[in-house]
Design a protein around this motif. Structure first.
Motif, PDB file in Angstrom:
ATOM      1  N   TYR A 141     -38.584 -12.767 -38.122  1.00  0.00           N
ATOM      2  CA  TYR A 141     -38.273 -11.897 -39.185  1.00  0.00           C
ATOM      3  C   TYR A 141     -37.639 -12.464 -40.446  1.00  0.00           C
ATOM      4  O   TYR A 141     -37.131 -13.825 -40.187  1.00  0.00           O
ATOM      5  CB  TYR A 141     -37.441 -10.684 -38.923  1.00  0.00           C
ATOM      6  N   GLY A 142     -37.480 -11.776 -41.610  1.00  0.00           N
ATOM      7  CA  GLY A 142     -36.786 -12.490 -42.568  1.00  0.00           C
ATOM      8  C   GLY A 142     -36.951 -13.943 -43.119  1.00  0.00           C
ATOM      9  O   GLY A 142     -36.205 -14.949 -43.458  1.00  0.00           O
ATOM     10  N   SER A 143     -38.510 -14.283 -42.767  1.00  0.00           N
ATOM     11  CA  SER A 143     -38.918 -15.628 -43.202  1.00  0.00           C
ATOM     12  C   SER A 143     -37.958 -16.705 -42.713  1.00  0.00           C
ATOM     13  O   SER A 143     -37.627 -17.608 -43.335  1.00  0.00           O
ATOM     14  CB  SER A 143     -38.761 -15.744 -44.918  1.00  0.00           C
ATOM     15  N   ARG A 144     -37.510 -16.751 -41.410  1.00  0.00           N
ATOM     16  CA  ARG A 144     -36.768 -17.350 -40.823  1.00  0.00           C
ATOM     17  C   ARG A 144     -37.385 -18.375 -39.789  1.00  0.00           C
ATOM     18  O   ARG A 144     -36.843 -19.484 -39.448  1.00  0.00           O
ATOM     19  CB  ARG A 144     -35.567 -16.646 -40.172  1.00  0.00           C
ATOM     20  N   SER A 145     -38.595 -18.051 -39.621  1.00  0.00           N
ATOM     21  CA  SER A 145     -39.102 -18.670 -38.378  1.00  0.00           C
ATOM     22  C   SER A 145     -39.395 -20.252 -38.702  1.00  0.00           C
ATOM     23  O   SER A 145     -38.864 -21.375 -37.886  1.00  0.00           O
ATOM     24  CB  SER A 145     -40.445 -18.232 -37.857  1.00  0.00           C
ATOM     25  N   LEU A 146     -39.698 -20.803 -39.796  1.00  0.00           N
ATOM     26  CA  LEU A 146     -39.687 -22.057 -40.081  1.00  0.00           C
ATOM     27  C   LEU A 146     -38.372 -22.752 -40.417  1.00  0.00           C
ATOM     28  O   LEU A 146     -38.043 -23.737 -39.991  1.00  0.00           O
ATOM     29  CB  LEU A 146     -40.708 -22.387 -41.300  1.00  0.00           C
ATOM     30  N   ALA A 147     -37.837 -22.203 -41.301  1.00  0.00           N
ATOM     31  CA  ALA A 147     -36.360 -22.743 -41.948  1.00  0.00           C
ATOM     32  C   ALA A 147     -35.407 -22.790 -40.812  1.00  0.00           C
ATOM     33  O   ALA A 147     -34.561 -23.603 -40.873  1.00  0.00           O
ATOM     34  CB  ALA A 147     -35.914 -21.956 -43.109  1.00  0.00           C
ATOM     35  N   VAL A 148     -35.560 -22.077 -39.472  1.00  0.00           N
ATOM     36  CA  VAL A 148     -34.563 -21.859 -38.555  1.00  0.00           C
ATOM     37  C   VAL A 148     -35.338 -22.534 -37.387  1.00  0.00           C
ATOM     38  O   VAL A 148     -35.066 -23.710 -36.788  1.00  0.00           O
ATOM     39  CB  VAL A 148     -34.004 -20.936 -38.384  1.00  0.00           C
ATOM     40  N   GLY A 149     -36.365 -21.946 -36.975  1.00  0.00           N
ATOM     41  CA  GLY A 149     -36.992 -22.290 -35.929  1.00  0.00           C
ATOM     42  C   GLY A 149     -37.833 -23.591 -35.789  1.00  0.00           C
ATOM     43  O   GLY A 149     -37.838 -24.534 -35.081  1.00  0.00           O
ATOM     44  N   GLY A 150     -38.584 -23.939 -37.031  1.00  0.00           N
ATOM     45  CA  GLY A 150     -39.408 -25.163 -37.247  1.00  0.00           C
ATOM     46  C   GLY A 150     -38.263 -26.206 -37.293  1.00  0.00           C
ATOM     47  O   GLY A 150     -38.504 -27.230 -36.645  1.00  0.00           O
ATOM     48  N   VAL A 151     -37.070 -25.994 -37.716  1.00  0.00           N
ATOM     49  CA  VAL A 151     -36.003 -27.085 -38.058  1.00  0.00           C
ATOM     50  C   VAL A 151     -35.615 -27.429 -36.762  1.00  0.00           C
ATOM     51  O   VAL A 151     -35.169 -28.607 -36.228  1.00  0.00           O
ATOM     52  CB  VAL A 151     -35.127 -26.673 -39.058  1.00  0.00           C
ATOM     53  N   ALA A 152     -35.521 -26.469 -35.714  1.00  0.00           N
ATOM     54  CA  ALA A 152     -35.016 -26.781 -34.403  1.00  0.00           C
ATOM     55  C   ALA A 152     -36.071 -27.583 -33.594  1.00  0.00           C
ATOM     56  O   ALA A 152     -35.595 -28.496 -32.952  1.00  0.00           O
ATOM     57  CB  ALA A 152     -34.773 -25.409 -33.658  1.00  0.00           C
ATOM     58  N   ILE A 153     -37.271 -27.349 -33.912  1.00  0.00           N
ATOM     59  CA  ILE A 153     -38.336 -28.125 -33.117  1.00  0.00           C
ATOM     60  C   ILE A 153     -38.159 -29.627 -33.589  1.00  0.00           C
ATOM     61  O   ILE A 153     -38.225 -30.634 -32.890  1.00  0.00           O
ATOM     62  CB  ILE A 153     -39.691 -27.650 -33.509  1.00  0.00           C
ATOM     63  N   ALA A 154     -37.886 -29.653 -34.802  1.00  0.00           N
ATOM     64  CA  ALA A 154     -37.701 -31.045 -35.381  1.00  0.00           C
ATOM     65  C   ALA A 154     -36.690 -31.767 -34.700  1.00  0.00           C
ATOM     66  O   ALA A 154     -36.359 -32.973 -34.311  1.00  0.00           O
ATOM     67  CB  ALA A 154     -37.607 -31.189 -36.973  1.00  0.00           C
ATOM     68  N   GLY A 155     -35.299 -30.869 -34.550  1.00  0.00           N
ATOM     69  CA  GLY A 155     -34.105 -31.398 -33.864  1.00  0.00           C
ATOM     70  C   GLY A 155     -34.215 -31.783 -32.521  1.00  0.00           C
ATOM     71  O   GLY A 155     -33.926 -32.817 -32.093  1.00  0.00           O
ATOM     72  N   ALA A 156     -35.247 -30.862 -31.917  1.00  0.00           N
ATOM     73  CA  ALA A 156     -35.501 -31.209 -30.491  1.00  0.00           C
ATOM     74  C   ALA A 156     -36.288 -32.564 -30.227  1.00  0.00           C
ATOM     75  O   ALA A 156     -36.221 -33.276 -29.479  1.00  0.00           O
ATOM     76  CB  ALA A 156     -36.277 -30.167 -29.801  1.00  0.00           C
ATOM     77  N   CYS A 157     -37.132 -32.748 -30.987  1.00  0.00           N
ATOM     78  CA  CYS A 157     -38.099 -33.911 -31.019  1.00  0.00           C
ATOM     79  C   CYS A 157     -37.309 -35.165 -31.369  1.00  0.00           C
ATOM     80  O   CYS A 157     -37.372 -36.104 -30.507  1.00  0.00           O
ATOM     81  CB  CYS A 157     -38.943 -34.028 -32.360  1.00  0.00           C
ATOM     82  N   ASP A 158     -36.112 -35.028 -32.361  1.00  0.00           N
ATOM     83  CA  ASP A 158     -34.975 -36.137 -32.474  1.00  0.00           C
ATOM     84  C   ASP A 158     -34.624 -36.554 -31.089  1.00  0.00           C
ATOM     85  O   ASP A 158     -34.376 -37.804 -30.838  1.00  0.00           O
ATOM     86  CB  ASP A 158     -34.109 -35.809 -33.452  1.00  0.00           C
ATOM     87  N   LYS A 159     -34.108 -35.482 -30.157  1.00  0.00           N
ATOM     88  CA  LYS A 159     -33.531 -35.727 -29.160  1.00  0.00           C
ATOM     89  C   LYS A 159     -34.249 -36.317 -28.164  1.00  0.00           C
ATOM     90  O   LYS A 159     -33.840 -37.351 -27.332  1.00  0.00           O
ATOM     91  CB  LYS A 159     -32.777 -34.479 -28.520  1.00  0.00           C
ATOM     92  N   VAL A 160     -35.626 -35.796 -28.124  1.00  0.00           N
ATOM     93  CA  VAL A 160     -36.421 -36.628 -27.210  1.00  0.00           C
ATOM     94  C   VAL A 160     -36.786 -38.114 -27.557  1.00  0.00           C
ATOM     95  O   VAL A 160     -36.595 -38.980 -26.741  1.00  0.00           O
ATOM     96  CB  VAL A 160     -37.828 -35.765 -27.267  1.00  0.00           C
ATOM     97  N   ILE A 161     -36.610 -38.246 -28.965  1.00  0.00           N
ATOM     98  CA  ILE A 161     -37.021 -39.664 -29.294  1.00  0.00           C
ATOM     99  C   ILE A 161     -35.708 -40.500 -28.878  1.00  0.00           C
ATOM    100  O   ILE A 161     -35.877 -41.848 -28.600  1.00  0.00           O
ATOM    101  CB  ILE A 161     -37.319 -39.529 -30.833  1.00  0.00           C
ATOM    102  N   ASP A 162     -34.725 -39.853 -28.984  1.00  0.00           N
ATOM    103  CA  ASP A 162     -33.254 -40.609 -28.704  1.00  0.00           C
ATOM    104  C   ASP A 162     -33.377 -41.113 -27.323  1.00  0.00           C
ATOM    105  O   ASP A 162     -32.975 -42.246 -27.118  1.00  0.00           O
ATOM    106  CB  ASP A 162     -32.039 -39.764 -29.019  1.00  0.00           C
ATOM    107  N   LYS A 163     -33.672 -40.144 -26.588  1.00  0.00           N
ATOM    108  CA  LYS A 163     -33.852 -40.293 -25.271  1.00  0.00           C
ATOM    109  C   LYS A 163     -34.634 -41.502 -24.659  1.00  0.00           C
ATOM    110  O   LYS A 163     -34.675 -42.381 -24.175  1.00  0.00           O
ATOM    111  CB  LYS A 163     -34.108 -39.202 -24.316  1.00  0.00           C
ATOM    112  N   ALA A 164     -35.893 -41.301 -25.347  1.00  0.00           N
ATOM    113  CA  ALA A 164     -37.023 -42.133 -25.003  1.00  0.00           C
ATOM    114  C   ALA A 164     -36.701 -43.812 -25.686  1.00  0.00           C
ATOM    115  O   ALA A 164     -37.103 -44.584 -24.993  1.00  0.00           O
ATOM    116  CB  ALA A 164     -38.421 -41.840 -25.845  1.00  0.00           C
TER     117      ALA A 164
END
Ligand SMILES: Cc1cc2nc3c(=O)[nH]c(=O)nc-3n(C[C@H](O)[C@H](O)[C@H](O)COP(=O)(O)OP(=O)(O)OC[C@H]3O[C@@H](n4cnc5c(N)ncnc54)[C@H](O)[C@@H]3O)c2cc1C
Lengths: 274, 795
Positions: free
Chosen positions: B552-575
């Motif tokens: 809701y509230g045009s939040r999905s990309l600006a919050v949820g999409g950014v969370a995905i990028a952050g999780a990818c960073d953590k995956v890359i850090d571990k890798a």
């Protein structure tokens, strides 16, 4: 959106349909295209206990040149009326008006007979056939009779059809090159008319009928008689609502509807006079 | 590295077709009511035909005797099923009045559509037929459909509250005390305007639907619902029914649109869960269209009084706003907060000194409850300031664009600290407006207008504009706390690289038409250097994606999409740790590009992510302290709202005889920062513009004075269809948001926020020469004609 329970029988011919309706009496209804009846049933505003489906009575779907008029079978779909070369040539006003009924899906299902029998003042086809001086052929247990369009519409969704009578044919006089116009005013392209006008003009003769300007389709006789007396288009159009008893609804006040009728009749006559 | 820079073969920014569409277009997608659940009982709800009435008696014996009927419940029968009333998560003030609201009414009904009796039957038809056999005796009371009458408290709807007023919320910010009054006293120009935000019906194409399925053993239950908010629904259902949250699973199957109307916790969801537990059988319900117009929330519903003060050049010096908000009969999930979401935006995109005085009083009426509807508070605010700016320009006799130019916050001023204390991240209003003006050929239109709009002209030309900000990316949790919102604004993502190097993205967002599966896969693919087809996106099931705050509230990309990028960073850090171990180098010496780790300076020493994923799975040879498997969870709590913006222009021609408005051209220049998928962005803008245009020209929930809704179907409630929509020119400027790594802002509501005021400004522009300077929405032919008549009659 779930209708009350009902029985369903499919008739193979007009005779069979009339017979079935006779057996089940007041609670039975003909089902043609279903595009007026089914919505009412879904809202439970109509609760017939028996539907006699005439949608497949194939021999009542035709458009024939009958000399001075065109004969149209009651089960002819709006789309067939719209696309008919015979009508485009001889009664272009009706073919054109049929193209304004709802959307393509509605026009493929809804029938000319259903539109007329339903006698909805907001329908495009009742007023158009009224303006054209059509005659409706109806068939009952005792045979056929003809009713002039101007005598057919009795009240809101009420017609001169008896409960056991079926509309079988619409006879529309040929227009013989008359100028014509169909004006449909609505807010969304596929909506019913807020006000509509079907008009034709041929020398001193004219026919003007109004959509959604009262409890029945309205023949604007005052306009035609003004024209016959030589009134200008603008002056004649000022009489557009003389024969009407418009109602207010969500889209139009009585005052606005009356005004619209005058504007649209003037525009229709301007176009028909070209 | 920022994902927005130095990318070759970038996936982000491509017009990838939506992966959701084949299933939706071929009818393969399963919506809630498509789910085949053997043995389900069907719920039907008898609703009040009165806007306001006392329930005298209810006789259900005939209904119980109907074929197929299993049970019939009144509100009183089920009173003990509820541990708490239905939830409102936003107590905006400590003294806010919130009437207890239960899934079925107890003693009183407060709007037409209020649930009164629940029927359970073996089939949908039988449940529906039984409703007709129930006899309820009502004592009708006075309906209240006028907000100002409601405020007078002559008739009180919820007697125990003693008033119809729910709350008053103020936002007064002044550089020095009395600054606002002072500014109005010294103003060279001022305007005082009153606007009505008519009630709108969200009208999602899929009506609501619910199925609650108990497990044969144990207390577990699965709730399938056509909802935007499975996570919130789970928490709230657990609280309201007093059942353990861990025994509840909520699933949102394919959802056919929401626009905010499915951002709620509804009576039927609670009824299905309660009754399926009681009967030990699945219980399902699907909403009829006319039921949807009454029993699902409405949007908008405000009276806005706005005053602008300006100096001799038209520079704004103060803004004063008095709102009355129509809550409807009860407070739904975020009902009271909707006006607050707009409260910060009544100065629009303008450089206002700290002189702002906003106050909103919200009131109960006997109509369907309102709640968030696409834009929620922000289209209302944008409308008020933008239509008032045109009024100010008329008063000053200057061009409305010129007035805006004198007031825009300038590009150099970003990040800009507004009067409210909020920081606007980035923007360039002039650039967006200039681009829109170019598309419109503004000077040429003005010239044509001068020759066309002569006295007696049958068709008059008008052009109108809006510059807007969309405060979105809801939201920094701390800011929400300061607004008394009952939850945070974070979003969670888990990214998992499977042994075969395919990727799963688990998101807490809950799409219902937005195309998240496509966009989220693009983000992960870009970050991890894999093909988008190799990324699966899992969502909308609390068993699969247990953490989330939904969409809701045009939040999905600006919050949820950014969370995905952050999780990818953590995956890359571990890798990276595993890669360094395999390549026998230091982790800092590795660079990661196109899905491969390589040693800086010696590119032949490299290992692909795929190999690392498998190594992480076998765990045969991992560095010390590194856990097996390649998976990371990241929760993003935004630092700031994001501030998409744009400029819209509309050109209309009005038939002065019939009052019909023809939209000749609509131009939308939007800036939502970096675009993940421009195709989806354009789709969002188109849909949004149509909804805003619909408010301006077509839509209105009409009530009669007895409180009956007159627009209960799609023949009466005029949602424009494809053939009623003008050509829309979309264009963009791109100003990345500096507050998140993707540079994204959000675009779900932008079109709606900009459109209504743009169209109305064009309409008034066309008519002002006839003396019409005020017109309520919708600008229907009848309303336009009446306004012309009134203005001309006055002459
Ligand atoms: C979405 C939508 C939009 C529409 N828009 C328009 C519009 O813009 N303009 C317009 O004019 N119409 C419109 N219609 C109505 C459409 O034209 C219908 O098809 C028409 O009104 C009825 O025709 P039918 O064959 O569907 O009749 P049915 O619905 O089958 O029947 C209507 C009534 O007539 C009776 N009946 C039917 N045929 C006969 C017969 N031969 N003899 C005796 N009684 C009979 C039935 O018993 C019933 O009472 C719209 C309908 C829909 C659903």
């Amino acid at each position: 959106m779930i209708p009350a329970a009902f029985e369903y029988k499919r008739a193979g011919s007009a005779e069979e349909a009339i017979n079935l309706i006779g057996q089940f009496g007041d609670e039975a209804k003909f089902l043609a295209g279903g595009h007026s009846l089914i919505p009412l049933m879904k809202l439970r505003l109509a609760q017939p206990t028996m539907l006699v489906d005439i949608g497949r009575v194939k021999d009542l779907s035709y458009i024939k040149d009958a000399g001075d008029h065109i004969a149209i079978g009651a089960l002819t779909r709006h789309m067939d009326v719209e696309k008919s070369p015979v009508l485009s040539q001889h009664v272009p006003l009706l073919a054109h008006a049929a193209g304004y009924v709802g959307d393509a899906q509605v026009r493929h299902r809804g029938t000319i007979g259903g539109s007329i029998a339903h006698a909805d003042p907001a329908g495009d086809i009742p007023a158009t056939t009224l303006a054209l001086g059509a005659t409706y052929v109806v068939q009952g247990p005792k045979g056929r009779r003809e009713i002039a369009a101007k005598d057919f519409y009795k009240g809101f969704l009420e017609s001169a059809l008896a409960a056991d009578e079926m509309l079988v044919e619409i006879k529309v006089p040929k227009m013989n090159g008359a100028g014509w116009s169909f004006q449909k005013f609505n807010r969304r392209a596929v909506d019913w008319a807020i006000v509509g006008v079907a008009a034709w003009r041929n020398n001193g003769d004219s026919g003007v009928a109004l959509v959604n300007m009262g409890s029945t389709p309205v023949l604007a006789s005052a306009v035609s008689s003004a024209l016959a007396k030589g009134a200008s288009v603008a002056d004649a159009a000022a009489h557009a609502a003389d024969d009407a008893e418009p109602q207010a609804d969500l889209n139009a006040s009585v005052e606005y509807r009356t005004h619209l009728a005058k504007v649209l009749v003037r525009r229709a006559l301007e176009q028909a006079s070209k | 590295m920022s994902i927005t820079q130095e990318r070759t073969n970038s996936i982000i920014g491509t017009r990838m077709l939506r992966r959701e569409d084949p299933a939706l277009l071929t009818g393969e997608a399963k919506f809630t009511n498509d789910l085949v659940i053997p043995g389900a009982l069907h719920l039907a709800v008898l609703r009040s035909p009165y806007a306001h009435a006392r329930i005298k008696s209810i006789n259900v014996s005939d209904a119980l005797a109907m074929p197929g009927v299993v049970a019939v419940y009144t509100g009183k029968d089920l009173r003990d099923a509820w541990a708490a009333p239905m939830p409102c998560a936003w107590p905006v003030t400590p003294d806010m009045k919130n009437p207890a609201h239960f899934p079925l009414a107890l003693d009183k009904v407060c709007y037409v559509g209020d649930g009164v009796v629940a029927v359970l039957a073996n089939s949908e038809t039988e449940s529906r037929d039984a409703l007709d056999a129930i006899d309820v005796a009502y004592e009708p009371l006075q309906a209240i459909t006028d907000l100002e009458v409601a405020l007078s408290d002559k008739t009180i709807i919820h007697e125990d509250l003693g008033t119809n007023k729910s709350y008053t919320w103020n936002l007064k910010v002044e550089a020095t005390e009395g600054a606002v009054d002072e500014a109005f006293k010294n103003a060279a120009f001022s305007v005082s305007e009153r606007y009505i935000q008519q009630r709108l019906i969200p009208m999602a194409m899929e009506p609501r639907a619910v199925v609650a399925v108990p497990q044969p053993f144990g207390g577990d239950i699965t709730l399938y619902s056509a909802t935007q908010v499975p996570h919130i629904l789970k928490v709230m259902t657990a609280i309201t029914l007093g059942i353990p949250e861990h025994q509840l699973r909520v699933v949102a199957p394919s959802v056919g649109g929401g626009f905010g109307s499915k951002l709620d916790v509804y009576a039927e969801e609670l009824l299905c869960v309660a009754l399926s537990r009681k009967h030990g059988a699945p219980v399902r319900w699907v909403e009829e269209r006319s039921e949807n117009t009454q029993a699902t929330i409405h949007g908008r519903g405000q009276i806005q009084n706005i005053e602008l003060a300006a100096d001799k050049d038209g520079k704004l010096t103060a803004v004063r706003v008095r709102l009355i908000g129509d809550m409807g009969a009860y407070l739904q999930l975020v009902t009271p907060g909707v006006p607050l979401l707009g409260a910060f935006l009544y100065a629009g995109v303008y450089d206002l000194p700290v002189a702002y005085d906003f106050s909103c009083t919200s009131v109960f009426t006997t109509m369907t409850p309102t709640d968030a509807y696409r834009g929620a508070g922000r289209p209302e605010a944008t409308y008020a300031i933008e239509v008032a700016m045109d009024a100010l320009a008329r008063k000053m006799n200057i061009d409305p664009y010129e007035l805006r130019k004198r007031n825009y916050i300038k590009k150099e001023q970003f990040p800009y600290t507004a009067f409210s204390g909020l920081t606007y991240d980035s923007g360039d209003h002039l650039a967006a407006a200039e681009k829109a003006m170019g598309h419109a050929d503004y000077a040429a239109v003005r010239k044509k207008q001068a020759t066309q709009n002569v006295a007696g002209a049958r068709k008059r030309l008008g052009i109108g504009m809006t510059s807007y900000f969309e405060m979105c990316g809801l939201a920094p949790s701390r800011v929400l706390a300061s607004l008394n919102y009952g939850a945070g604004g974070w979003e969670s993502a888990t990214v998992r690289v499977l042994p075969t190097s395919k990727v799963q993205v688990v998101t807490g967002t809950s799409p219902h038409g937005q195309g998240h599966e496509t966009s989220w896969a693009m983000i992960a693919a870009e970050k991890l250097g894999v093909a988008p087809e190799d990324v699966d996106v899992l969502h909308s099931d609390t068993a699969i994606a247990p953490l989330g705050l939904d969409t809701y509230g045009s939040r999905s990309l600006a919050v949820g999409g950014v969370a995905i990028a952050g999780a990818c960073d953590k995956v890359i850090d571990k890798a990276r740790l595993i890669a360094a171990h395999q390549l026998e180098c230091a982790a800092e010496d590795l660079e990661f590009a196109q899905g491969t780790f390589s040693v800086k300076g010696s590119p032949d020493k490299a290992v692909p992510l795929a190999a690392i994923a498998f190594a992480a799975f076998t765990a045969h040879n991992l560095p010390d302290g590194v856990e097996p498997n390649l998976e990371a969870q990241y929760t993003h709590d935004p630092k700031n709202f994001s501030w998409p913006f744009g400029a819209h222009i509309c050109i209309v021609e009005i038939d002065t005889e019939t009052g019909k408005v023809d939209v000749l051209k609509y131009i939308a220049v939007d800036d939502c920062g970096i675009q993940i998928n421009p195709l989806i962005v354009e789709g969002q803008v188109h849909g949004g513009v149509v909804q805003g245009l619909a408010q301006a020209l077509y839509e209105e929930a009409v009530y009669d004075t007895d409180g009956n809704l007159k627009t209960t179907n799609l023949a009466e409630y005029l949602v424009p269809a494809a053939c009623d929509v003008p050509p829309i020119t979309t264009d963009f400027t791109v100003t990345p948001s500096p507050t998140n790594q993707l540079g994204v802002k959000g675009v779900g509501e932008a079109g709606t926020i900009g459109a209504a005021s743009t169209v109305m400004n064009a309409v008034i522009d066309a008519l002002s020469g006839l003396g019409v300077t005020k017109l309520d929405m919708p600008a229907s032919p009848n309303n336009v004609w009446k306004a012309i008549q009134a203005a001309q009659g006055g002459k």
